[in-house]
Scaffold this motif. Structure first.
Motif, PDB file in Angstrom:
ATOM      1  N   HIS A 123       0.814  -1.222   0.000  1.00 58.53           N
ATOM      2  CA  HIS A 123       0.000   0.000   0.000  1.00 58.53           C
ATOM      3  C   HIS A 123       0.847   1.272   0.000  1.00 58.53           C
ATOM      4  CE1 HIS A 123      -3.893  -1.966   0.449  1.00 58.53           C
ATOM      5  NE2 HIS A 123      -3.357  -2.764   1.365  1.00 58.53           N
ATOM      6  N   ALA A 124       2.097   1.206   0.478  1.00 60.82           N
ATOM      7  CA  ALA A 124       2.864   2.434   0.691  1.00 60.82           C
ATOM      8  C   ALA A 124       3.942   2.686  -0.363  1.00 60.82           C
ATOM      9  CB  ALA A 124       3.526   2.399   2.074  1.00 60.82           C
ATOM     10  N   LEU A 125       4.410   1.655  -1.047  1.00 59.44           N
ATOM     11  CA  LEU A 125       5.537   1.825  -1.959  1.00 59.44           C
ATOM     12  C   LEU A 125       5.081   2.059  -3.389  1.00 59.44           C
ATOM     13  CD1 LEU A 125       7.946  -0.977  -0.669  1.00 59.44           C
ATOM     14  CD2 LEU A 125       8.072   1.478  -0.209  1.00 59.44           C
ATOM     15  N   PRO A 126       5.858   2.813  -4.166  1.00 56.19           N
ATOM     16  CA  PRO A 126       5.521   3.011  -5.580  1.00 56.19           C
ATOM     17  C   PRO A 126       5.824   1.761  -6.395  1.00 56.19           C
ATOM     18  CG  PRO A 126       7.622   4.055  -5.082  1.00 56.19           C
ATOM     19  CD  PRO A 126       7.077   3.562  -3.773  1.00 56.19           C
ATOM     20  N   GLN A 127       5.149   1.628  -7.530  1.00 54.37           N
ATOM     21  CA  GLN A 127       5.345   0.462  -8.403  1.00 54.37           C
ATOM     22  C   GLN A 127       6.433   0.787  -9.422  1.00 54.37           C
ATOM     23  OE1 GLN A 127       5.258  -2.613  -8.468  1.00 54.37           O
ATOM     24  NE2 GLN A 127       3.198  -3.262  -9.066  1.00 54.37           N
ATOM     25  N   LEU A 128       7.678   0.617  -9.026  1.00 53.08           N
ATOM     26  CA  LEU A 128       8.807   0.924  -9.889  1.00 53.08           C
ATOM     27  C   LEU A 128       9.116  -0.259 -10.793  1.00 53.08           C
ATOM     28  CD1 LEU A 128      11.178   2.550  -7.243  1.00 53.08           C
ATOM     29  CD2 LEU A 128       9.634   3.717  -8.817  1.00 53.08           C
ATOM     30  N   GLN A 129       9.583   0.045 -11.986  1.00 56.27           N
ATOM     31  CA  GLN A 129       9.987  -1.001 -12.915  1.00 56.27           C
ATOM     32  C   GLN A 129      11.454  -1.355 -12.703  1.00 56.27           C
ATOM     33  OE1 GLN A 129       7.911  -2.651 -15.057  1.00 56.27           O
ATOM     34  NE2 GLN A 129       6.302  -1.449 -14.043  1.00 56.27           N
ATOM     35  N   GLY A 130      11.803  -2.603 -13.051  1.00 53.87           N
ATOM     36  CA  GLY A 130      13.194  -3.003 -12.982  1.00 53.87           C
ATOM     37  C   GLY A 130      14.039  -2.174 -13.932  1.00 53.87           C
ATOM     38  N   GLY A 131      15.318  -2.126 -13.691  1.00 59.80           N
ATOM     39  CA  GLY A 131      16.202  -1.285 -14.492  1.00 59.80           C
ATOM     40  C   GLY A 131      16.837  -2.038 -15.635  1.00 59.80           C
ATOM     41  N   GLU A 132      18.153  -2.137 -15.594  1.00 59.33           N
ATOM     42  CA  GLU A 132      18.889  -2.747 -16.682  1.00 59.33           C
ATOM     43  C   GLU A 132      18.511  -4.214 -16.860  1.00 59.33           C
ATOM     44  OE1 GLU A 132      22.998  -4.085 -15.693  1.00 59.33           O
ATOM     45  OE2 GLU A 132      22.730  -2.771 -13.977  1.00 59.33           O
TER      46      GLU A 132
END
Length: 391
Positions: free
Chosen positions: A176-185
């Motif tokens: 609920h608290a963290l953003p949905q970040l995409q993986g990097g390299e």
């Protein structure tokens, strides 16, 4: 510092506690599982080796799944393996569950480090990594007394049930608290090869191995060292370990702060030198009870400064292979634990407890030499020859 960074640190703290949480409850485990004490002790060894082996492979998952989703999957699996441990009918099932805990803990530490570096400005990246390592260092130091408390209240199975509840609570909060970040390299075998082609990046990894090894030559035997060398009364040992834990947690943040303030290249030179000075201080003055506590706290603090410093160095010097480098560094840390514990045991077997800080100082002196090399030059130096093109 962004409050969500502290949530990531809490995730590493909860999963990292599983590594040493069995150390303080070995007699109860051995009795409950009907195995010798030495066999029960291998539950910690299995975790450390499982972590070191799994960490490089964890990066392969970061491209397939969004990071928040992957973190929650790792926490869910961690909780499941602890539930299996709590219900284990015998030693073999518990050992397998420990290996599963180690793999999911490695994945959690890598994801949290990656997310922390993405959620802050570049100028705060070192401190963000430092906060994550506050969770990791705190778990390694505080896992032992917390395990003992849970064991006294609920028995050894209750220790693992407590980790199930903690991991589940962090899982729902993170979702609920963290953003949905995409993986990097994109991580491939070539990513690791590119990292290993740079001699200075490899040297930085070896600094981690040597300094963590130097730490554990003493820390693995800290209780008998305090009693028999520094003449600390047994009833004071809980205070000693609590002070050491506070110092270690503070060191994680200070290492990140130092990397941000001075730059990773300067920090990677200064930190081993400071650590060498404190280890020599313990070796020379640690036999005096009144000097032991301040020397030990300084040693404990600086020993945990190195991890965020190394991670920051890897991120700035090797941005094209940062995920591969971070996962390899997590493995390097646990290799250092095994190496240092083994060397400390050999020194005690062939010498004396009072010699363990000298052995740690020798390892750290080697790390200082590598740090001098890391601070020089700006071009990558290849360990693996580049393929030659035909004319």
């Amino acid at each position: 510092m962004n409050a969500r960074i502290w949530l990531l640190a809490l995730a590493t703290f909860v999963t990292g506690m599983a590594e040493n949480i069995t150390v303080g409850i070995l007699p109860t485990l051995a009795q409950g599982l009907n195995v010798p004490l030495g066999i029960a002790g291998q539950l910690t060894t299995a975790f450390s080796l499982g972590f070191a082996i799994a960490a490089p492979f964890c990066s392969l998952l970061t491209r397939r799944f969004p990071l928040r989703t992957l973190l929650c999957m790792a926490l869910a699996l961690f909780a499941l393996f602890n539930l299996i441990a709590a219900l284990a009918p015998g030693y073999t099932v518990l050992l397998a569950a420990r290996i599963g805990m180690a793999a999911t803990s490695a994945l959690t530490c890598l994801i949290c480090t990656l997310m922390a570096t993405r959620m802050v400005a570049p100028a705060l990246r070192g401190r963000a990594i430092g906060v994550i390592f506050m969770g990791i260092s705190g778990s390694l130091v505080l896992g032992v007394p917390l395990g003992m408390l849970l064991n006294d209240a609920l028995g050894w199975r209750g220790v693992f049930l407590g980790l199930v509840l903690l991991a589940t609570a962090v899982l729902f909060t993170a979702w609920h608290a963290l953003p949905q970040l995409q993986g990097g390299e994109r991580i491939t075998p070539a990513s690791y090869l590119n990292h290993l082609r740079d001699r200075r990046l490899v040297s930085a990894q070896l600094i981690s191995v040597l300094m963590i090894a130097g730490h554990f030559t003493v820390f693995a035997y800290l209780a008998p060292y305090a009693q028999h060398v520094a003449r600390i009364p047994e009833q004071w040992l809980p205070l000693i370990f609590a002070a050491f834990g506070i110092a270690g947690v503070a060191g994680g943040y200070l290492g990140g702060w130092l990397a941000d303030r001075l730059g990773a290249r300067r920090a990677i030179m200064i930190t081993p030198l400071l650590y060498l000075a404190t280890l020599l201080g313990v070796a020379w003055g640690g036999a005096a009870a009144w000097l032991f506590l301040p020397l030990m706290m300084a040693w404990g603090c600086i020993s945990w400064m190195i991890s965020p410093v190394i991670q920051s160095y890897l991120a700035t010097r090797g941005p094209d292979s940062v995920q591969a480098g971070m996962s390899l560094n997590l493995s390097a840390m646990h290799v250092g634990v095994a190496v240092g514990t083994g060397i400390g045991g050999w020194v005690i077997g062939h010498g004396a407890l009072s010699s363990t800080p000298w052995a740690g100082a020798l390892l750290t002196l080697m790390a200082v030499g590598l740090a001098v090399y890391c601070t020089g030059g700006s071009r990558p130096h290849s360990l693996i020859p580049e393929p030659q093109s035909e004319a």
